[in-house]
Design an enzyme around this catalytic site. Structure first.
Site, PDB file in Angstrom:
ATOM      1  N   VAL A  53      49.962 -79.121 -87.844  1.00 16.92           N
ATOM      2  CA  VAL A  53      48.576 -78.445 -88.427  1.00 16.92           C
ATOM      3  C   VAL A  53      48.794 -78.134 -90.066  1.00 16.92           C
ATOM      4  O   VAL A  53      47.928 -77.791 -90.821  1.00 16.92           O
ATOM      5  CB  VAL A  53      48.110 -77.182 -87.727  1.00 16.92           C
ATOM      6  CG1 VAL A  53      47.896 -77.630 -86.437  1.00 16.92           C
ATOM      7  CG2 VAL A  53      49.510 -76.037 -87.676  1.00 16.92           C
ATOM      8  N   LYS A  91      44.051 -64.215 -85.857  1.00  9.59           N
ATOM      9  CA  LYS A  91      42.779 -64.798 -85.216  1.00  9.59           C
ATOM     10  C   LYS A  91      41.568 -64.347 -86.014  1.00  9.59           C
ATOM     11  O   LYS A  91      40.887 -65.307 -86.196  1.00  9.59           O
ATOM     12  CB  LYS A  91      42.768 -64.228 -83.645  1.00  9.59           C
ATOM     13  CG  LYS A  91      43.777 -64.694 -82.698  1.00  9.59           C
ATOM     14  CD  LYS A  91      44.066 -66.353 -82.773  1.00  9.59           C
ATOM     15  CE  LYS A  91      45.029 -66.598 -82.001  1.00  9.59           C
ATOM     16  NZ  LYS A  91      45.426 -67.982 -82.177  1.00  9.59           N
ATOM     17  N   LEU A 126      42.592 -62.221 -72.660  1.00  6.26           N
ATOM     18  CA  LEU A 126      43.833 -62.526 -72.422  1.00  6.26           C
ATOM     19  C   LEU A 126      43.535 -63.596 -71.458  1.00  6.26           C
ATOM     20  O   LEU A 126      43.378 -63.537 -70.115  1.00  6.26           O
ATOM     21  CB  LEU A 126      44.688 -61.211 -71.854  1.00  6.26           C
ATOM     22  CG  LEU A 126      45.864 -61.712 -71.195  1.00  6.26           C
ATOM     23  CD1 LEU A 126      46.887 -61.956 -72.487  1.00  6.26           C
ATOM     24  CD2 LEU A 126      46.554 -60.596 -70.403  1.00  6.26           C
ATOM     25  N   VAL A 127      44.366 -64.737 -71.726  1.00  8.39           N
ATOM     26  CA  VAL A 127      44.137 -65.796 -70.640  1.00  8.39           C
ATOM     27  C   VAL A 127      45.395 -65.875 -69.485  1.00  8.39           C
ATOM     28  O   VAL A 127      46.226 -65.948 -70.135  1.00  8.39           O
ATOM     29  CB  VAL A 127      44.259 -67.202 -71.544  1.00  8.39           C
ATOM     30  CG1 VAL A 127      44.138 -68.416 -70.471  1.00  8.39           C
ATOM     31  CG2 VAL A 127      43.301 -67.194 -72.816  1.00  8.39           C
TER      32      VAL A 127
END
Length: 248
Positions: free
Chosen positions: A15, A112, A137-138
């Site tokens: 990236v 973020k 929160l995943v």
């Protein structure tokens, strides 16, 4: 991925290397962007993630076949500021305060916030079709175990999130479904708060801690009193419309 191995092409891209991204997205019609540091978050990661976001969006802008970017951000890009407890509703119009994040050393939230803002600024300048998914929160099968540092980075300041009614979780399969819906629905636009459960009672907080063991450990013989209930401040009406098929 069962049954599509013959159609699957895996490309390796850095990236921080614009040209490698440009090559990877060649002839693509969609990009689902998930920028996370598996090494966790410190202050130096903030600028790197911003640079990565800019490279990804610019590469997509230079790809003629690109129809839409689904940019995966975080609820932490919206919930951190000095007076969050005074807000009744926290929705897609909210942004975390950069200086507050720096003061509290909330590097994940700052990364973020700045990377999403940079992505939006460039996407609008390049007239690129983009939506963002601001997930809680995943959680899900082995998600925290495979991504321990990312999980703990999100949970920095968890006690304050919990007490301010902005601690939310979401199942990984639901996040994936929302990503697909956001791409396929032509009317989808802007940001979407993505969560399927608020954590605002002591019982729910204990259940979350237990699900994250051994990353988080409760005191021995801890007994849930079940008395704490904090006001919910997060709103996801826009997400509900997307799920129902009326995105904006």
């Amino acid at each position: 991925m069962e049954g599509i191995e013959e159609k699957l092409v895996v490309s390796t891209a850095d990236v921080l290397d614009y040209h490698s991204i440009l090559e990877a997205v060649k002839d693509c019609c969609a990009l689902f962007c998930c920028l996370d540091s598996q090494d966790g978050y410190e202050d130096k990661m903030v600028d790197l993630e911003v640079r990565g976001a800019i490279n990804v969006v610019e590469a997509c802008a230079q790809t003629e076949s690109m129809e839409k970017i689904v940019f995966n951000s975080s609820l932490t890009a919206a919930i951190w500021r000095e007076n969050i407890c005074s807000q009744k509703d926290v929705d897609e119009r909210s942004w975390s305060d950069q200086e507050f994040c720096r003061k509290k050393k909330l590097w994940y939230a700052l990364a973020k916030t700045l990377s999403e803002q940079a992505a939006w600024a460039l996407a609008m300048d390049r007239t690129l079709n983009m939506v963002s998914i601001n997930a809680g929160l995943v959680l899900g099968p082995a998600v925290a175990k495979k991504n321990p540092l990312v999980t703990m980075s999100y949970l920095q300041g968890a006690a304050q999130m919990y007490e301010n009614g902005v601690l939310a979780i979401v199942d990984v399969n639901f996040v994936a479904d929302v990503n697909v819906r956001a791409f396929e629905d032509r009317s989808s636009c802007g940001r979407y708060f993505c969560f399927d459960q608020m954590v605002n009672t002591e019982q729910e907080a204990v259940k979350l801690a237990e699900s994250l063991s051994p990353l988080i450990s409760l005191p021995p013989r801890y007994e849930c009193q079940g008395s704490e209930v904090y006001a919910e401040r997060l709103r996801n009406k826009k997400l509900n419309k997307l799920v129902e098929g009326t995105a904006c």
